[in-house]
Design a protein around this motif. Sequence first.
Motif, PDB file in Angstrom:
ATOM      1  N   CYS A 166       7.514   7.736   0.810  1.00 34.09           N
ATOM      2  CA  CYS A 166       7.155   6.535   0.053  1.00 34.09           C
ATOM      3  C   CYS A 166       8.386   5.994  -0.676  1.00 34.09           C
ATOM      4  CB  CYS A 166       6.041   6.858  -0.930  1.00 34.09           C
ATOM      5  SG  CYS A 166       5.492   5.430  -1.889  1.00 34.09           S
TER       6      CYS A 166
ATOM      7  N   PHE B 253       0.735   5.451   5.292  1.00 36.20           N
ATOM      8  CA  PHE B 253       0.050   4.167   5.155  1.00 36.20           C
ATOM      9  C   PHE B 253      -1.072   4.246   4.125  1.00 36.20           C
ATOM     10  CE2 PHE B 253      -3.403   1.314   6.453  1.00 36.20           C
ATOM     11  CZ  PHE B 253      -2.747   0.099   6.398  1.00 36.20           C
ATOM     12  N   SER B 254      -1.849   5.334   4.175  1.00 32.82           N
ATOM     13  CA  SER B 254      -2.942   5.503   3.217  1.00 32.82           C
ATOM     14  C   SER B 254      -2.399   5.706   1.806  1.00 32.82           C
ATOM     15  CB  SER B 254      -3.802   6.691   3.628  1.00 32.82           C
ATOM     16  OG  SER B 254      -4.831   6.924   2.700  1.00 32.82           O
ATOM     17  N   HIS B 255      -1.298   6.446   1.684  1.00 31.76           N
ATOM     18  CA  HIS B 255      -0.735   6.690   0.359  1.00 31.76           C
ATOM     19  C   HIS B 255      -0.177   5.411  -0.256  1.00 31.76           C
ATOM     20  CE1 HIS B 255       1.687   8.362  -2.877  1.00 31.76           C
ATOM     21  NE2 HIS B 255       2.741   7.760  -2.360  1.00 31.76           N
ATOM     22  N   LYS B 256       0.457   4.559   0.566  1.00 30.59           N
ATOM     23  CA  LYS B 256       1.050   3.338   0.026  1.00 30.59           C
ATOM     24  C   LYS B 256       0.001   2.411  -0.554  1.00 30.59           C
ATOM     25  CE  LYS B 256       5.413   2.933   2.527  1.00 30.59           C
ATOM     26  NZ  LYS B 256       6.216   2.121   3.471  1.00 30.59           N
ATOM     27  N   ARG B 257      -1.167   2.370   0.040  1.00 29.70           N
ATOM     28  CA  ARG B 257      -2.225   1.513  -0.511  1.00 29.70           C
ATOM     29  C   ARG B 257      -2.639   1.974  -1.901  1.00 29.70           C
ATOM     30  NH1 ARG B 257      -7.052   0.705   3.573  1.00 29.70           N
ATOM     31  NH2 ARG B 257      -7.068   2.989   3.387  1.00 29.70           N
ATOM     32  N   LYS B 258      -2.753   3.323  -2.096  1.00 26.95           N
ATOM     33  CA  LYS B 258      -3.090   3.840  -3.413  1.00 26.95           C
ATOM     34  C   LYS B 258      -1.928   3.674  -4.388  1.00 26.95           C
ATOM     35  CE  LYS B 258      -6.177   7.334  -1.461  1.00 26.95           C
ATOM     36  NZ  LYS B 258      -6.445   8.795  -1.345  1.00 26.95           N
ATOM     37  N   CYS B 259      -0.704   3.882  -3.885  1.00 29.88           N
ATOM     38  CA  CYS B 259       0.470   3.822  -4.747  1.00 29.88           C
ATOM     39  C   CYS B 259       0.683   2.418  -5.289  1.00 29.88           C
ATOM     40  CB  CYS B 259       1.704   4.313  -3.983  1.00 29.88           C
ATOM     41  SG  CYS B 259       3.160   4.553  -5.006  1.00 29.88           S
ATOM     42  N   LEU B 260       0.528   1.416  -4.422  1.00 30.81           N
ATOM     43  CA  LEU B 260       0.700   0.043  -4.861  1.00 30.81           C
ATOM     44  C   LEU B 260      -0.400  -0.397  -5.802  1.00 30.81           C
ATOM     45  CD1 LEU B 260       1.832  -1.585  -1.481  1.00 30.81           C
ATOM     46  CD2 LEU B 260       3.264  -0.999  -3.464  1.00 30.81           C
ATOM     47  N   ARG B 261      -1.602   0.157  -5.608  1.00 33.79           N
ATOM     48  CA  ARG B 261      -2.725  -0.213  -6.462  1.00 33.79           C
ATOM     49  C   ARG B 261      -2.533   0.283  -7.889  1.00 33.79           C
ATOM     50  NH1 ARG B 261      -6.824   2.612  -4.216  1.00 33.79           N
ATOM     51  NH2 ARG B 261      -6.728   1.207  -2.434  1.00 33.79           N
ATOM     52  N   HIS B 262      -1.908   1.481  -8.027  1.00 35.71           N
ATOM     53  CA  HIS B 262      -1.695   2.042  -9.361  1.00 35.71           C
ATOM     54  C   HIS B 262      -0.384   1.573  -9.980  1.00 35.71           C
ATOM     55  CE1 HIS B 262      -5.191   4.610  -9.113  1.00 35.71           C
ATOM     56  NE2 HIS B 262      -4.798   5.050  -7.938  1.00 35.71           N
TER      57      HIS B 262
END
Length: 269
Positions: free
Chosen positions: A246, A260-269
């Motif tokens: 990341c 890909f799944s981690h980036k969605r959570k990372c950007l959200r937080h």
Amino acid sequence: MAQGVDHPPHITLDGTPLEIVDHFCYLGSTTTSNLCNNKEIDTRIGRAASNFGKLSTRVWRNNKLTITTKILVYKTCVLNTLLYGSETWTTYSKQERRLNAFHMRCLRVILGVTWKDRVTNEAVLSKTNCNSILATLKQRRLRWLGHVHRMDTERLPREVMLGQIADAKRRVGRPNLRFKDCCKRDMDSFNINANSWETRANERLLWRRDLRAGTAIYDEAWLDNIKQKRLRIKNAAPVVDPRFTCDKCGKKCRAAIGLFSHKRKCLRH
């Protein structure tokens, strides 16, 4: 159907030519020209799945029936359909894994267990009090071997199964698996001496007792092997690819889909 010929024969019956086929069904079993059981196993799984689906509402989802009753119905209507004619099968590991996958899937449906519950195969077999499909297949094959061995020497099945072709040579390379090769492998799995099995097979009750004991021995070793494999995978160090890192937090993922799944959570937080 012809075997070992370069050009298929042309046979006519009352002026009508017979169709040339590579497989056909006879007495419920599929015979193929290449001596492979894939089509037969496909047919068996399809018919067993059909029987299993027909009993879904009346049996498997019926809360008034106990697990013991459901397993008895499963063994009678589904498992016997799946293993019809399996006493004479010459199976490879890939084919046995397909049968085992279908067997375990049916048992999980009967128990109402899904993959989200994270229940192991050992727990499923223990709750249903069932043997693995591999042990059942080996037991049926050896029971049939003992039955043929006890026949009179003039009987055709005994001559075909226990006889040998004089001056026969096998091709160079790994040959096709034979029925007696499977039987030797099954005896080794059941801790039966392959050099003195004829003496034990002459006594029907004694041979049945050996096979029941061998089934328990094989299942115990098979389940222990699965448990050890699971522990090795769990304790193994994860393989991390530096490409799946990341950019924001520096977390390393094992695959692109994980990144890909981690980036969605990372950007959200």
